[in-house]
Design an enzyme around this catalytic site. Structure first.
Site, PDB file in Angstrom:
ATOM      1  N   ASP A 156      -3.787  -8.459   2.877  1.00 39.19           N
ATOM      2  CA  ASP A 156      -5.154  -8.655   3.368  1.00 39.19           C
ATOM      3  C   ASP A 156      -5.820  -9.661   2.440  1.00 39.19           C
ATOM      4  O   ASP A 156      -5.828  -9.463   1.208  1.00 39.19           O
ATOM      5  CB  ASP A 156      -5.938  -7.340   3.340  1.00 39.19           C
ATOM      6  CG  ASP A 156      -5.405  -6.319   4.332  1.00 39.19           C
ATOM      7  OD1 ASP A 156      -4.808  -6.726   5.338  1.00 39.19           O
ATOM      8  OD2 ASP A 156      -5.593  -5.111   4.083  1.00 39.19           O
ATOM      9  N   ARG A 159       0.853  -1.199   0.000  1.00 39.18           N
ATOM     10  CA  ARG A 159       0.000   0.000   0.000  1.00 39.18           C
ATOM     11  C   ARG A 159       0.883   1.241   0.000  1.00 39.18           C
ATOM     12  O   ARG A 159       1.655   1.455   0.949  1.00 39.18           O
ATOM     13  CB  ARG A 159      -0.892  -0.005   1.236  1.00 39.18           C
ATOM     14  CG  ARG A 159      -1.870   1.163   1.350  1.00 39.18           C
ATOM     15  CD  ARG A 159      -2.674   1.028   2.646  1.00 39.18           C
ATOM     16  NE  ARG A 159      -3.367  -0.255   2.710  1.00 39.18           N
ATOM     17  CZ  ARG A 159      -3.893  -0.758   3.832  1.00 39.18           C
ATOM     18  NH1 ARG A 159      -3.775  -0.100   4.974  1.00 39.18           N
ATOM     19  NH2 ARG A 159      -4.505  -1.926   3.799  1.00 39.18           N
ATOM     20  N   GLU A 194      -7.766  -7.849  13.093  1.00 37.50           N
ATOM     21  CA  GLU A 194      -8.333  -8.047  11.760  1.00 37.50           C
ATOM     22  C   GLU A 194      -8.054  -9.471  11.288  1.00 37.50           C
ATOM     23  O   GLU A 194      -6.892  -9.825  11.057  1.00 37.50           O
ATOM     24  CB  GLU A 194      -7.726  -7.039  10.771  1.00 37.50           C
ATOM     25  CG  GLU A 194      -8.015  -5.591  11.138  1.00 37.50           C
ATOM     26  CD  GLU A 194      -7.272  -4.587  10.280  1.00 37.50           C
ATOM     27  OE1 GLU A 194      -7.641  -3.401  10.311  1.00 37.50           O
ATOM     28  OE2 GLU A 194      -6.316  -4.987   9.577  1.00 37.50           O
ATOM     29  N   HIS A 229       1.460  -2.146   5.674  1.00 39.00           N
ATOM     30  CA  HIS A 229       1.336  -2.495   4.253  1.00 39.00           C
ATOM     31  C   HIS A 229       2.362  -1.749   3.405  1.00 39.00           C
ATOM     32  O   HIS A 229       2.790  -2.241   2.362  1.00 39.00           O
ATOM     33  CB  HIS A 229      -0.064  -2.159   3.745  1.00 39.00           C
ATOM     34  CG  HIS A 229      -1.117  -3.151   4.110  1.00 39.00           C
ATOM     35  ND1 HIS A 229      -1.423  -4.239   3.321  1.00 39.00           N
ATOM     36  CD2 HIS A 229      -1.945  -3.218   5.180  1.00 39.00           C
ATOM     37  CE1 HIS A 229      -2.404  -4.937   3.876  1.00 39.00           C
ATOM     38  NE2 HIS A 229      -2.735  -4.342   5.013  1.00 39.00           N
ATOM     39  N   HIS A 286      -5.710  -9.847   8.020  1.00 39.07           N
ATOM     40  CA  HIS A 286      -4.446  -9.101   7.929  1.00 39.07           C
ATOM     41  C   HIS A 286      -3.265  -9.968   8.375  1.00 39.07           C
ATOM     42  O   HIS A 286      -3.214 -10.414   9.517  1.00 39.07           O
ATOM     43  CB  HIS A 286      -4.578  -7.866   8.832  1.00 39.07           C
ATOM     44  CG  HIS A 286      -3.388  -6.962   8.858  1.00 39.07           C
ATOM     45  ND1 HIS A 286      -3.428  -5.670   8.403  1.00 39.07           N
ATOM     46  CD2 HIS A 286      -2.121  -7.155   9.313  1.00 39.07           C
ATOM     47  CE1 HIS A 286      -2.247  -5.090   8.590  1.00 39.07           C
ATOM     48  NE2 HIS A 286      -1.426  -5.991   9.131  1.00 39.07           N
TER      49      HIS A 286
END
Length: 241
Positions: A158, A107, A220, A151, A223
């Site tokens: 994910d 990301r 999460e 990320h 993740h």
């Protein structure tokens, strides 16, 4: 004497140099890499051409409700060690007629800034019903949306787990209890709110990922981060394209 390195040596040398600097003050350092190649990022489809992808931030089906800054294509980019480990997970799962489905991988740092801007705009409530129905938007900054994301280091993914028919067709995501990017305690991997069946499905995903060196983020279920990252204190901002 000036040290000159060939371009192919840039990702490793720059990553180690920046990591040493970052470790000195415990803050992440932004890599000067301008392209995925310079950062050492590879497309997972170079290793698994048919891996299932639903890269949420390249479109509007996400908590922001719009394409996110830095996502110019729906691709999963990862540092090579993470990409190779993820490819092994996918290969191992196929023996059980299971597959992975990817939502996000590397990301860009600019995408994280987009998230922070969105979280600060309390007037924009378009995605509340789907993504944070039980939380006030002002509570999202912190545990859910941070100014720096793992990320951006290139070794976090994910994803979810799919079960396929015996002939490996018609793969369907398993029930994990929430959708991707649901902000709330039900998304916690060991949430007591999840049903036994949902816990079992989450455990299947976790076991598959842990076998290849990924660790889960407890808040999460989707993740996972590779345990050993080549330059853990370096983040990147090259676009996904």
């Amino acid at each position: 004497m000036t040290l000159r390195l060939p371009l192919r040596a840039f990702p490793l040398f720059a990553g180690l140099l920046l990591a040493r600097h970052a470790m000195a003050d415990s803050t992440p350092v932004l890599s000067p890499a301008r392209t995925a190649a310079e950062a050492g990022l590879v497309d997972i489809r170079q290793l698994v051409p048919d891996i299932a992808e639903d890269i949420k931030y390249a479109g509007s089906d996400n908590f922001v409700g719009a394409p996110v800054d830095g996502y110019l294509a729906p691709k999963c980019l990862l540092l090579k060690p993470a990409a190779e480990a993820l490819a092994r997970v996918e290969h191992d799962l196929q023996a059980q007629h299971q597959r992975l489905q990817l939502f996000d991988c590397y990301r860009p740092a600019r995408a994280v800034k987009h998230f922070v801007r969105w979280a600060g705009d309390l007037e924009d409530q378009r995605t509340k019903a789907e993504h944070y129905p039980n939380l006030d938007k002002s509570a999202l900054l912190g545990d859910y949306i941070a100014p720096v994301s793992g990320h951006s280091r290139g070794a976090t993914v994910d994803l979810t787990l799919m079960q396929c028919e015996p002939d490996d067709t018609h793969c369907k995501p398993l029930d994990m209890g929430t959708s991707f990017d649901f902000f709330g305690t039900l998304a916690n991997t060991d949430s007591p709110q999840a049903t036994p069946a949902q816990h079992a499905n989450r455990a299947l995903l976790r076991a598959a990922m842990e076998r290849e060196g990924f660790r889960n983020y407890a808040m999460e279920w989707w993740h996972y981060t590779l345990s050993i990252v080549p330059a853990p204190n370096v983040i990147y901002d090259v676009p996904v394209q």
